[in-house]
Design a protein around this motif. Structure first.
Motif, mmCIF file in Angstrom:
data_model
loop_
_atom_site.group_PDB
_atom_site.id
_atom_site.type_symbol
_atom_site.label_atom_id
_atom_site.label_comp_id
_atom_site.label_asym_id
_atom_site.label_seq_id
_atom_site.Cartn_x
_atom_site.Cartn_y
_atom_site.Cartn_z
ATOM 1 N N TRP A 114 45.430 43.521 14.704
ATOM 2 C CA TRP A 114 46.513 43.103 13.825
ATOM 3 C C TRP A 114 46.395 41.616 13.521
ATOM 4 O O TRP A 114 45.613 40.907 14.168
ATOM 5 N N PRO A 115 47.148 41.105 12.550
ATOM 6 C CA PRO A 115 47.081 39.667 12.262
ATOM 7 C C PRO A 115 47.325 38.823 13.513
ATOM 8 O O PRO A 115 48.187 39.142 14.326
ATOM 9 N N GLY A 116 46.542 37.785 13.642
ATOM 10 C CA GLY A 116 46.599 36.973 14.845
ATOM 11 C C GLY A 116 45.612 37.397 15.908
ATOM 12 O O GLY A 116 45.470 36.742 16.937
ATOM 13 N N GLY A 117 44.925 38.531 15.687
ATOM 14 C CA GLY A 117 43.899 38.979 16.625
ATOM 15 C C GLY A 117 44.388 39.881 17.727
ATOM 16 O O GLY A 117 43.602 40.301 18.583
ATOM 17 N N GLY A 118 45.697 40.204 17.767
ATOM 18 C CA GLY A 118 46.215 41.053 18.843
ATOM 19 C C GLY A 118 46.001 42.525 18.587
ATOM 20 O O GLY A 118 45.819 42.965 17.449
ATOM 21 N N ARG A 119 46.043 43.320 19.665
ATOM 22 C CA ARG A 119 45.908 44.775 19.569
ATOM 23 C C ARG A 119 47.261 45.488 19.705
ATOM 24 O O ARG A 119 47.355 46.676 19.449
ATOM 25 N N GLU A 120 48.293 44.763 20.110
ATOM 26 C CA GLU A 120 49.609 45.370 20.258
ATOM 27 C C GLU A 120 50.279 45.498 18.897
ATOM 28 O O GLU A 120 50.306 44.546 18.112
ATOM 29 N N LYS A 121 50.831 46.668 18.624
ATOM 30 C CA LYS A 121 51.432 46.926 17.323
ATOM 31 C C LYS A 121 52.609 45.988 17.078
ATOM 32 O O LYS A 121 53.523 45.893 17.904
ATOM 33 N N LYS A 159 46.003 60.610 15.790
ATOM 34 C CA LYS A 159 45.792 59.318 16.427
ATOM 35 C C LYS A 159 44.817 58.506 15.603
ATOM 36 O O LYS A 159 44.100 59.010 14.732
ATOM 37 N N LEU A 160 44.820 57.209 15.882
ATOM 38 C CA LEU A 160 43.914 56.274 15.243
ATOM 39 C C LEU A 160 43.232 55.451 16.309
ATOM 40 O O LEU A 160 43.689 55.369 17.456
ATOM 41 N N GLY A 161 42.135 54.826 15.911
ATOM 42 C CA GLY A 161 41.437 53.946 16.838
ATOM 43 C C GLY A 161 42.186 52.636 17.020
ATOM 44 O O GLY A 161 43.252 52.401 16.456
ATOM 45 N N ASN A 162 41.623 51.758 17.847
ATOM 46 C CA ASN A 162 42.247 50.465 18.105
ATOM 47 C C ASN A 162 42.240 49.616 16.835
ATOM 48 O O ASN A 162 41.209 49.463 16.173
ATOM 49 N N ILE A 163 43.389 49.075 16.514
ATOM 50 C CA ILE A 163 43.552 48.255 15.316
ATOM 51 C C ILE A 163 43.765 46.812 15.722
ATOM 52 O O ILE A 163 44.555 46.521 16.627
#
Length: 921
Positions: free
Chosen positions: A442-449, A436-440
């Protein structure tokens, strides 16, 4: 005499010490060993590496336990990131009698330097040239103290696979570093069944215009996962341009190799830079915390440009020092000589005659390969290919607050939120968490992959071709109204599967066909392959010729070809049971038993034939009921109620018998018509005409695969034509002896019509699937969705909705004969019989209750003492029930006599005993 008096043991000891000690003192004279370094000084890595190399030489010379009185001296030359200048610098350094050469940074220059090292046979050690094609087979004197790009590409591909992306776009520098690194990326992606869908090479000296144009072209492609691989770029131009092109939004993914972390670690980034990089994910070489690392950091705390490659440069000097130490300990002297090849080489202005070559270069190379120590960057130990054993990586993520570490990657351990050292300790204790990885961010500031690719948008939805069927419209058809909506079994399956795809897919259905004849599926598939349609949805069989043109999803329905002929049974062993269904046979048998019970109850009190021991009564009851089929019963019915029930029952039996006889006669008549067709083999050997569904692959299979003459094959468009052709037979114009078609069509045909059957086993097993353009990611995701859908009841519900509207309930009863009689054919008669039987039984029970109440009242008014009643209500109820049963079991004549005596002589008490005994008092 004094010499002769010396103890011989002391003399021998002194001699041994002299032999051992004196040569050791001669082997390690005070000397200076020269090292050379050629790299680009004015670069992100070079500026930090220059400081690290100087610090390493200083620390090695200060450590008297390593080389003792031998000192290192470093000569550095600037390669100016140019092969030509770098070669001059290399020969200039070689004039200083160096034992090894450190550098270069550039993979392009490293190829040239490796050839020089191979020709002059001296070790070349690079701490930053990561090109994976710098192999030990081609360049035996080349060593690398940093992992090559194949190692970090393995980490990057694991990251891509971890998030489920299958296609990426690679953006790279068009040089040895970029090209060969991307080749390694492609190889690693292939192992995970993923791929690079598009490559964007950028010149090392690209301007903003060329970068902008290259990124604009990539926007028109489906994938949105970008992998960036080039040397450190202090300006970070590509992200500034991507932001202008609105490519740093939620649907994009930007992954960078460790060039990004080196750039960020070696420069002070302002808030504006971090804002442009928001959502970027990259790799950084993991440097374990150690005492050496803390000491090194403290020593160079004023220099904030340190990066992983600078640490490898520091360890490189120590690694060479350990190799020299091993060589000196074996008594090998450091000597140089002129190379005859360089003396006689053309171009005397290069002063190649001044270059002296280290005579023990091969020996030093062997000693360097044996070195194993822990440096500031981690373990320094060479593995296969003469590369240092791969390090672990940190997964970094840039957001508005800075550069954050969201996890770690190790070759054998995968991803984790704890450091590899901690995870290794947990493995020993048995406590290891899943990857697992921590919260990322993403571009645009969202956390949803992000989904990583765009298959269509609302402005350009997918164009999906669907066959416009004129027959078997339950599978797929267009409504014949103003809405022109596409519906059917296949359409519902597609829509339900699409709901399980983890992203929205805008689409429009476009009917294919004229609506008057069956569409040609081969042409529909070709239009998908040609790009006219993005996909095709319908009852499309997956066959090899089509699979070579398009990508199919997982089959959503199993199918195969079958042969249908008019009904003709050639196995009459159990034919006598076939006129009725299994359900009707069970009901008939139950009816005999129920009638037997009802008649026995109604006749038991008044008819001597239905009395006696229990065994005799049971046999009489059963024989009486079943003998009504064949002859007059030996037992007569006396009760009027029983006679009424028997009248209705005999009428029902008469209808059942007549129906059975007629149906059996019909079946036996059909049996007299033999059929020579037993399956596809017998059909192939004959010359009779064969029907097939127009527009399907059946024609191609029968002609090309089975070699049947096309003149024998009759195209049919509808179920009505199927029925008409089969009834006409092979001798009439337009008639056929059999029809070959796919199983789902035939099942629907047989469900709606009787008089036909399937012969032989299904052959050429295939399945129905959805067709997509080559390499469409939607094909894989739809396959996964279909598998998930098959695990639910939704698939069965859709089948029931479209294919089981009328006959599935009948088929579920196990009926395989179209002429069998069902229970519903005699429903009215059975209802009348049940009503008469229930009425007669109710009248009988009512009479018994009334007589029993009168009898109990008579007992209370008699002068004879009654037996005491139990105090418990349950026991009293039980005594009352048993008393009623005994009363009902008594003869009717005895009960009437009691009531008659009671009316004539009230004081005369008659007590009814078991066994029909009457006692008077």
């Amino acid at each position: 005499m004094g010499l002769m008096s010396i103890d011989p043991y002391v003399a021998i000891t002194a001699l041994i010490v002299a032999i051992l000690v004196v040569p050791m003192g001669c082997q390690r004279p005070h000397q200076v060993v020269n090292l050379g370094a050629v790299f680009t000084f004015d670069s992100v890595i070079g500026r930090a590496a220059k400081v690290a190399l100087e610090a390493a030489v200083s620390d090695v010379n200060a450590d008297t336990s390593l080389l003792k009185e031998t000192k290192l001296r470093l000569f550095m030359e600037d390669s100016s990131c140019n092969v030509f200048h770098g070669s001059f610098g290399a020969f200039k350094v070689l004039e200083k009698e160096v034992v090894a050469l450190i550098g270069p940074l550039s993979s392009s220059i490293a190829h040239t330097f490796s050839d020089i090292a191979k020709g002059l046979q001296f070790p070349l050690v690079s701490f930053a040239a990561t090109d994976p094609t710098l192999s030990a087979l081609q360049f035996p004197f080349f060593l690398r103290t940093t992992p090559n790009d194949a190692h970090q590409m393995s980490a990057l591909v694991d990251l891509i696979n971890f998030h489920g992306w299958k296609e990426v776009i690679s953006v790279y520098s068009d040089d040895e570093l970029g090209r060969n690194g991307v080749f390694a990326l492609d190889d690693e992606l292939y192992k995970k069944k993923s791929r690079i869908s598009h490559k964007v090479p950028l010149s090392v000296n690209s301007d903003e215009g060329s970068i902008t144009e290259a990124l604009k072209k990539s926007k028109s492609l489906g994938p949105r996962v970008y992998v960036l691989h080039f040397g450190p770029d202090p300006l970070l131009r590509i992200f500034r341009i991507a932001q202008k092109l609105q490519m740093m939004t939620r649907e994009y993914v930007w992954l960078a190799t460790d060039w990004l972390s080196v750039t960020l670690d070696s420069s002070l980034s302002d808030k504006g830079t971090l804002k442009r990089l928001e959502g970027v994910v990259g790799l950084r070489q993991h440097i374990p915390q150690s005492v050496k690392m803390q000491q090194f950091t403290h020593k160079l705390k004023s220099n904030r440009s340190m990066n992983a490659y600078a640490l490898h440069a520091y360890d490189t000097v120590w690694m060479i020092a350990y190799g020299i130490e091993k060589m000196l300990n074996e008594g090998i002297n450091i000597t140089f000589s002129y190379s005859e090849e360089l003396i006689h080489a053309q171009g005397t202005k290069l002063h190649l005659d001044r270059v002296k070559i280290f005579n023990s270069g091969k020996v030093l190379l062997e000693k360097l390969l044996q070195v194993n120590f822990t440096g500031v960057a981690g373990q320094v130990q060479f593995g296969s290919g003469r590369n240092v054993i791969g390090c672990d990586y940190e997964i970094i993520n840039v957001d508005k607050t800075g550069v954050n570490t969201v996890g770690f990657w190790s070759k054998n351990g995968g991803f984790s939120v704890v450091t590899p050292d901690s995870r290794h300790a947990r493995k020993k204790t048995g406590f290891v968490s899943d990857e697992k990885l921590g919260n990322i961010t993403w571009p645009g500031g969202g956390r949803e992959k992000p989904r990583g690719w765009v298959i269509a948008d609302s402005a350009n939805p997918l164009k999906i071709g669907v066959p416009k069927r004129v027959s078997f419209v339950e599978f797929v058809a267009e409504e014949n109204n103003s809405s022109h909506r596409i519906q059917g079994f296949c359409i519902d399956i597609f829509n339900e599967a699409l709901k399980l795809v983890p992203y929205s897919v805008p689409y429009i259905f476009e009917p294919f066909g004229d609506g008057h004849s069956s569409p040609k599926y081969k042409q529909l598939i070709q239009m998908v392959a040609d790009g006219v349609y993005d996909a095709a949805v319908g009852d499309i069989a997956i066959v090899p010729t089509r699979s070579r043109l398009v990508d199919f999803s997982q089959p959503y329905a199993s199918t195969g070809l079958v042969v249908v002929i008019p009904t003709n049974d050639d196995n009459p062993t159990w034919i006598f049971v076939r006129p009725f269904t299994v359900g009707l046979w069970c009901v008939v048998l139950a009816s005999f038993l129920i009638i037997a019970v009802v008649i026995w109850i109604l006749e038991h009190r008044i008819n001597e034939d239905f009395r006696g021991p229990p065994r005799k009564q049971l046999i009489t009851m059963i024989l009486f009921s079943f003998s009504t089929l064949f002859k007059r019963n030996q037992e007569d019915t006396i009760s009027n109620l029983a006679r009424g029930v028997m009248i209705v029952w005999l009428f029902l039996l008469m209808v059942l018998t007549a129906s059975y006889t007629a149906n059996l006669t019909s079946i036996l008549t059909v049996l007299q018509l033999p059929s020579a067709i037993t399956g596809i083999d017998s059909l192939r050997a004959s010359e009779v005409p064969i029907g097939y569904q127009a527009g399907t692959f059946t024609l191609e299979y029968l002609t090309y695969s089975l070699g049947m003459a096309r003149s024998r094959l009759v195209p049919l468009d509808s179920t009505e034509e199927y029925e008409r052709a089969l009834k006409l037979g092979p001798n009439a114009f337009g008639g056929v002896a059999a029809i070959v078609d796919e199983l789902p069509y035939i099942e629907l045909f047989l469900a709606e019509r009787t008089g036909f059957k399937i012969v032989g086993e299904p052959f050429m097993h295939r399945g129905w699937g959805f067709a997509f353009k080559r390499d469409s990611p939607l094909a894989v995701d739809m396959s996964t969705a279909i598998l998930k859908l098959s695990e639910t009841r939704k698939m069965q519900d859709i089948r029931m909705k479209w294919l089981c509207k009328k006959t599935c309930a009948e088929n579920s009863d196990g009926n395989t004969e179209p002429n069998q009689l069902h229970l519903k054919s005699f429903k009215g008669l059975y209802l009348v019989c049940i009503a008469i039987s229930v009425s007669a039984f109710s009248v009988f029970v009512f009479r018994m209750i009334r007589q029993f109440v009168r009898y109990r009242r008579m007992e209370r008014t008699s002068s004879m003492p009654l037996p005491p009643w139990s105090s418990s209500p349950t026991m009293r109820l039980r005594e009352l029930v048993f008393g009623f049963v005994d009363f009902v079991d008594e003869k009717e004549e005895a009960i009437k006599r009691i009531f008659k005596n009671d009316s004539n002589n009230p004081s005369h008490v008659v007590e009814v005993q078991a066994g029909s005994e009457v006692r008077q008092n």
